[in-house]
Design a protein around this motif. Structure first.
Motif, short mmCIF file in Angstrom:
data_model
loop_
_atom_site.label_atom_id
_atom_site.label_comp_id
_atom_site.label_asym_id
_atom_site.label_seq_id
_atom_site.Cartn_x
_atom_site.Cartn_y
_atom_site.Cartn_z
N GLY A 1 40.63 37.53 43.67
CA GLY A 1 40.27 38.20 42.42
C GLY A 1 40.28 39.72 42.52
N ARG B 1 42.52 30.40 44.82
CA ARG B 1 43.21 30.24 46.09
C ARG B 1 42.86 28.86 46.59
NH1 ARG B 1 40.59 32.68 49.54
NH2 ARG B 1 39.00 33.41 48.12
N LYS C 1 36.70 27.00 48.05
CA LYS C 1 36.88 26.85 46.61
C LYS C 1 36.62 25.41 46.13
CE LYS C 1 38.13 31.09 45.61
NZ LYS C 1 37.46 31.88 44.59
N LEU D 1 50.80 31.97 39.32
CA LEU D 1 51.48 32.56 38.16
C LEU D 1 50.99 33.97 37.89
CD1 LEU D 1 51.34 29.57 35.61
CD2 LEU D 1 53.04 30.04 37.39
N GLU E 1 38.63 35.07 32.68
CA GLU E 1 39.97 34.86 32.11
C GLU E 1 40.01 33.61 31.22
OE1 GLU E 1 41.96 35.55 36.21
OE2 GLU E 1 43.39 36.26 34.71
N1 UDP Z 1 45.36 33.98 39.84
C1 UDP Z 1 46.60 34.31 39.32
N2 UDP Z 1 47.53 33.33 39.16
C2 UDP Z 1 47.29 32.04 39.50
C3 UDP Z 1 46.02 31.71 40.02
C4 UDP Z 1 45.07 32.71 40.19
O1 UDP Z 1 46.86 35.48 38.99
O2 UDP Z 1 48.18 31.22 39.33
C5 UDP Z 1 44.34 35.04 40.02
C6 UDP Z 1 43.30 35.01 38.92
O3 UDP Z 1 43.76 35.68 37.79
C7 UDP Z 1 42.10 35.70 39.58
C8 UDP Z 1 42.31 35.46 41.06
O4 UDP Z 1 43.59 34.86 41.21
O5 UDP Z 1 42.13 37.09 39.31
C9 UDP Z 1 41.21 34.60 41.64
O6 UDP Z 1 40.05 35.36 41.63
P1 UDP Z 1 38.57 34.83 41.69
O7 UDP Z 1 37.66 36.02 41.46
O8 UDP Z 1 38.36 33.70 40.77
O9 UDP Z 1 38.39 34.28 43.19
P2 UDP Z 1 38.62 34.89 44.66
O10 UDP Z 1 39.99 34.45 45.08
O11 UDP Z 1 38.49 36.37 44.59
O12 UDP Z 1 37.56 34.28 45.52
#
Ligand code: UDP
Length: 356
Positions: A23, A194, A199, A245, A276
């Protein structure tokens, strides 16, 4: 207020745009937009191969550190030869006189430790909850000796640190114009993260199998054996892997889903995916721990259920039809607009830029 010259120092875990940084990648883009939108000049120091969406980018090479999630709490800090993080801070130090404030996003010992050695104020957006003792000790010293320098995303995240009261909570922001509301969902659930043990994908698979809805999985496969094992464990789940994506496509796909499932095994700092999903009008069923539980209004924009309980997750999914997708979007607009985020960032950073 005179415009500031701001230098953002990214995470060394992955190049911006790859998804490996999680994120924090989207957060850095949105901090740049929020401050840029208020007339500040923003530049970014990031690993080679990064994309920075318009902000001036300084790319740096070197070896990344181990990922904090994979280390034991008492693991010592390990710095590889030709350390990417050290190289990023060397560049930040060389350029510091051209900036009014530097903002670091890495939850790593080095940046926290170096803080008093910089002559331009080095501030920190802490992107994770407490994970490693060495890192927390260095961050704790910043909080103690340089009040106001460190910020985090949620109160739940702050509470994971012994010195959480000294962290400034700035939330997060999204460019809501990039997210369209999907008012007519298909018969499917979404899981966006991820793909990595913290997760908790297996719980989403178990719940999707029980309610008989397909689960669309979006995100980088960070841990391939874990992904394979989770799928083998729930052969009854109808799963489609949609890949990692870019935001534009992710939001369009998310908007078609009935709900987002958030099933972490750790205390997430924020949960960009929650913000989101709400921006797309998609209700969120989340475990009641960490940042995501703070972002969802239980019974209004989703359901906050007992952490680790698949039956509770199922009960939440079965009730999402009661929720109004336009209300989810309105909550996102109130909580996560770039304007409000820019305000919060300015309020946090102004005393650092202006000095004591
Ligand atoms: N994300 C993305 N495309 C995807 C899946 C995830 O751009 O296909 C991005 C999503 O927009 C978010 C990030 O991956 O910004 C995951 O962030 P999150 O804060 O939920 O978890 P973190 O990985 O930081 O623990």
């Amino acid at each position: 207020m005179a415009p500031w010259r701001v230098l953002l120092v990214s995470t060394p875990i992955g190049a911006l745009g790859t998804g490996l940084g999680g994120g924090v990648e989207l957060t850095i883009a949105n901090v740049a937009r929020a401050l840029g939108g208020r007339g500040h000049h923003v530049e970014v120091v990031a690993p080679a191969g990064s994309r920075a969406d318009g902000a001036a980018l300084h790319e740096v090479g070197g070896a990344p550190p181990p990922s904090a999630q994979r280390e034991g709490r008492d693991a010592p800090t390990r710095i590889p030869p030709d350390s990417l993080l050290a190289n990023m801070f060397s560049l930040a130090r060389q350029r510091q006189d051209d900036h009014d404030v530097l903002v670091n996003f890495a939850y790593d010992w080095l940046g926290f430790y170096l803080t008093p050695f910089f002559s331009t104020p080095l501030a920190h957006v802490v992107s994770m909850g407490s994970l490693l003792d060495t890192v927390d000790a260095a961050l704790g010293a910043v909080v103690r000796d340089l009040p106001g320098r460190a910020a985090c995303h949620t109160h739940a995240q702050a509470a994971t640190f012994a010195f959480g009261d000294g962290l400034h909570v700035v939330g997060n922001g999204l460019d809501l114009a990039h997210y369209e509301v999907g008012l007519e969902p298909e018969e499917a659930l979404a899981w966006v993260a991820r793909i990595s043990p913290e997760k908790g994908l297996e719980d989403a698979l178990a719940a999707a199998a029980r309610v008989g809805l397909p689960l669309r999985v979006f995100g980088v496969v960070d841990d391939e054996p874990y992904w394979e094992a989770a799928r083998r464990r729930y052969p009854g789940a109808v799963v489609s892997y949609e890949g990692f994506l870019p935001t534009e496509r992710l939001q369009a796909e998310l908007g078609r889903c009935q709900a987002l499932l958030v099933t972490p095994r750790w205390d997430e700092a924020f949960g960009n995916v929650v913000a989101e999903a709400l921006a797309c009008g998609v209700p969120v069923v989340t475990y009641g721990r960490g940042g995501p539980a703070e972002l969802v209004a239980d019974g209004e924009t989703g359901f906050v259920v007992e952490a680790g309980s698949v039956p509770a997750l199922v009960a939440g999914i079965e009730r999402v039809g009661e929720l109004d997708r336009a209300t989810c979007r309105r909550h996102a607009e109130a909580a996560f607009s770039l304007e409000a985020f820019g305000d919060r960032l300015e309020r946090w950073l102004a005393p650092q830029v202006d000095g004591p």
